[in-house]
Design a protein around this motif. Structure first.
Motif, PDB file in Angstrom:
ATOM      1  N   VAL A 115      35.381  33.866  15.841  1.00 51.04           N
ATOM      2  CA  VAL A 115      34.053  33.319  16.113  1.00 51.04           C
ATOM      3  C   VAL A 115      34.159  31.858  16.525  1.00 51.04           C
ATOM      4  O   VAL A 115      34.881  31.071  15.914  1.00 51.04           O
ATOM      5  N   GLY A 116      33.450  31.505  17.604  1.00 49.22           N
ATOM      6  CA  GLY A 116      33.458  30.144  18.115  1.00 49.22           C
ATOM      7  C   GLY A 116      34.509  29.911  19.188  1.00 49.22           C
ATOM      8  O   GLY A 116      34.611  28.816  19.735  1.00 49.22           O
ATOM      9  N   THR A 117      35.304  30.935  19.493  1.00 50.13           N
ATOM     10  CA  THR A 117      36.357  30.821  20.498  1.00 50.13           C
ATOM     11  C   THR A 117      36.083  31.817  21.622  1.00 50.13           C
ATOM     12  O   THR A 117      35.602  32.916  21.378  1.00 50.13           O
ATOM     13  N   TYR A 118      36.400  31.398  22.829  1.00 50.57           N
ATOM     14  CA  TYR A 118      36.269  32.272  23.993  1.00 50.57           C
ATOM     15  C   TYR A 118      37.653  32.502  24.575  1.00 50.57           C
ATOM     16  O   TYR A 118      38.505  31.620  24.530  1.00 50.57           O
ATOM     17  N   LEU A 119      37.868  33.684  25.128  1.00 51.04           N
ATOM     18  CA  LEU A 119      39.151  34.036  25.710  1.00 51.04           C
ATOM     19  C   LEU A 119      38.939  34.536  27.134  1.00 51.04           C
ATOM     20  O   LEU A 119      38.024  35.331  27.392  1.00 51.04           O
ATOM     21  N   GLY A 120      39.787  34.087  28.042  1.00 51.50           N
ATOM     22  CA  GLY A 120      39.783  34.613  29.400  1.00 51.50           C
ATOM     23  C   GLY A 120      40.418  35.986  29.395  1.00 51.50           C
ATOM     24  O   GLY A 120      41.606  36.130  29.109  1.00 51.50           O
ATOM     25  N   VAL A 121      39.612  37.013  29.660  1.00 53.61           N
ATOM     26  CA  VAL A 121      40.075  38.401  29.641  1.00 53.61           C
ATOM     27  C   VAL A 121      40.117  38.907  31.089  1.00 53.61           C
ATOM     28  O   VAL A 121      39.094  38.916  31.771  1.00 53.61           O
ATOM     29  N   PRO A 122      41.300  39.326  31.543  1.00 58.97           N
ATOM     30  CA  PRO A 122      41.412  39.764  32.937  1.00 58.97           C
ATOM     31  C   PRO A 122      40.741  41.119  33.172  1.00 58.97           C
ATOM     32  O   PRO A 122      40.581  41.924  32.253  1.00 58.97           O
ATOM     33  N   LYS A 123      40.402  41.334  34.411  1.00 63.11           N
ATOM     34  CA  LYS A 123      39.917  42.629  34.872  1.00 63.11           C
ATOM     35  C   LYS A 123      41.012  43.661  34.580  1.00 63.11           C
ATOM     36  O   LYS A 123      42.205  43.332  34.598  1.00 63.11           O
ATOM     37  N   LEU A 124      40.639  44.892  34.301  1.00 62.84           N
ATOM     38  CA  LEU A 124      41.615  45.901  33.880  1.00 62.84           C
ATOM     39  C   LEU A 124      42.738  46.146  34.885  1.00 62.84           C
ATOM     40  O   LEU A 124      43.840  46.527  34.494  1.00 62.84           O
ATOM     41  N   ASP A 125      42.491  45.885  36.157  1.00 65.85           N
ATOM     42  CA  ASP A 125      43.543  46.145  37.141  1.00 65.85           C
ATOM     43  C   ASP A 125      44.462  44.948  37.387  1.00 65.85           C
ATOM     44  O   ASP A 125      45.389  45.032  38.195  1.00 65.85           O
ATOM     45  N   ARG A 126      44.252  43.854  36.671  1.00 65.99           N
ATOM     46  CA  ARG A 126      45.155  42.684  36.814  1.00 65.99           C
ATOM     47  C   ARG A 126      46.329  42.875  35.877  1.00 65.99           C
ATOM     48  O   ARG A 126      46.233  42.617  34.674  1.00 65.99           O
ATOM     49  N   LYS A 182      49.744  41.860  36.803  1.00 67.27           N
ATOM     50  CA  LYS A 182      50.917  41.055  37.152  1.00 67.27           C
ATOM     51  C   LYS A 182      50.445  39.673  37.587  1.00 67.27           C
ATOM     52  O   LYS A 182      49.265  39.477  37.884  1.00 67.27           O
ATOM     53  N   PRO A 183      51.376  38.695  37.599  1.00 60.73           N
ATOM     54  CA  PRO A 183      51.016  37.343  38.006  1.00 60.73           C
ATOM     55  C   PRO A 183      50.516  37.324  39.437  1.00 60.73           C
ATOM     56  O   PRO A 183      50.769  38.270  40.180  1.00 60.73           O
ATOM     57  N   PRO A 184      49.863  36.279  39.834  1.00 56.44           N
ATOM     58  CA  PRO A 184      49.667  35.004  39.137  1.00 56.44           C
ATOM     59  C   PRO A 184      48.454  35.042  38.215  1.00 56.44           C
ATOM     60  O   PRO A 184      47.650  35.964  38.252  1.00 56.44           O
ATOM     61  N   GLY A 185      48.346  33.981  37.424  1.00 59.00           N
ATOM     62  CA  GLY A 185      47.196  33.829  36.539  1.00 59.00           C
ATOM     63  C   GLY A 185      47.281  34.678  35.288  1.00 59.00           C
ATOM     64  O   GLY A 185      48.345  35.092  34.854  1.00 59.00           O
ATOM     65  N   THR A 186      46.130  34.919  34.725  1.00 57.99           N
ATOM     66  CA  THR A 186      46.003  35.700  33.499  1.00 57.99           C
ATOM     67  C   THR A 186      46.005  37.182  33.858  1.00 57.99           C
ATOM     68  O   THR A 186      45.306  37.602  34.777  1.00 57.99           O
ATOM     69  N   TYR A 187      46.804  37.965  33.113  1.00 57.47           N
ATOM     70  CA  TYR A 187      46.897  39.396  33.407  1.00 57.47           C
ATOM     71  C   TYR A 187      47.246  40.180  32.147  1.00 57.47           C
ATOM     72  O   TYR A 187      47.641  39.611  31.132  1.00 57.47           O
ATOM     73  N   TRP A 188      47.090  41.494  32.237  1.00 52.26           N
ATOM     74  CA  TRP A 188      47.425  42.391  31.123  1.00 52.26           C
ATOM     75  C   TRP A 188      48.920  42.670  31.132  1.00 52.26           C
ATOM     76  O   TRP A 188      49.443  43.189  32.109  1.00 52.26           O
ATOM     77  N   THR A 189      49.599  42.347  30.044  1.00 49.55           N
ATOM     78  CA  THR A 189      50.981  42.797  29.857  1.00 49.55           C
ATOM     79  C   THR A 189      50.927  44.240  29.383  1.00 49.55           C
ATOM     80  O   THR A 189      51.696  45.082  29.828  1.00 49.55           O
ATOM     81  N   VAL A 190      50.000  44.510  28.459  1.00 57.71           N
ATOM     82  CA  VAL A 190      49.732  45.865  27.988  1.00 57.71           C
ATOM     83  C   VAL A 190      48.215  46.057  28.073  1.00 57.71           C
ATOM     84  O   VAL A 190      47.470  45.479  27.276  1.00 57.71           O
ATOM     85  N   PRO A 191      47.740  46.829  29.046  1.00 61.82           N
ATOM     86  CA  PRO A 191      46.289  47.021  29.170  1.00 61.82           C
ATOM     87  C   PRO A 191      45.765  47.969  28.097  1.00 61.82           C
ATOM     88  O   PRO A 191      46.522  48.792  27.568  1.00 61.82           O
TER      89      PRO A 191
END
Length: 148
Positions: free
Chosen positions: A97-108, A110-119
């Motif tokens: 609570v009080g924290t926000y996280l950048g969550v990638p779109k399900l199809d991201r 691989k790099p660059p940027g934020t991505y799912w290592t394990v979707p």
């Protein structure tokens, strides 16, 4: 995951516009911030495909990688556990609570940027807290053995 926001349509717009939605933690899920070195020690590899396979087996839940922060950071997503202390806050903080996280779109995935290592594999798919704690303990042990 869009329902973590009070206005899920906002998350959908962010995913469409930038590929990453800023979601609040603490209600639907929390995230454990895991330094890259800790993950590499636990998985005994830095190779992306091997790492993803080992994290899938070790955590059995979704993991996000953000290479733009702090030299590389992984986030294991877990269910919130009210009143349950997190013993690893100093090395791998549980963010809620009080924290926000950048969550990638399900199809991201691989790099660059934020991505799912394990979707996530299905709606509500999250890591078990015990699995995340075991990974941390194992990584600490491996790191200590390597120093000796």
């Amino acid at each position: 995951m869009a329902h973590a926001q009070q206005a899920p349509a906002q998350a959908l717009r962010e995913w469409a516009d930038t590929g990453v939605a800023l979601l609040p933690l603490g209600t639907r899920f929390v995230a454990v911030r895991l330094p890259e070195a800790l993950i590499h020690a636990a998985a005994d590899t830095a190779q992306p495909q091997e790492l993803a396979a080992r994290l899938t087996r070790l955590l059995n839940g979704p993991v996000i990688f953000d290479g733009r922060t702090m030299g590389g950071t992984y986030y294991a997503l877990m269910r919130p556990r009210i009143g349950s202390p997190w013993k690893h806050q100093a090395i791998a903080p549980r963010l809620g609570v009080g924290t926000y996280l950048g969550v990638p779109k399900l199809d991201r995935r691989k790099p660059p940027g934020t991505y799912w290592t394990v979707p996530p594999r299905f709606k509500g798919d999250l890591c078990a807290p015990g699995a995340v704690a075991s990974l941390i303990v194992n990584a600490i042990r491996v790191s200590q053995e390597a120093e000796q």
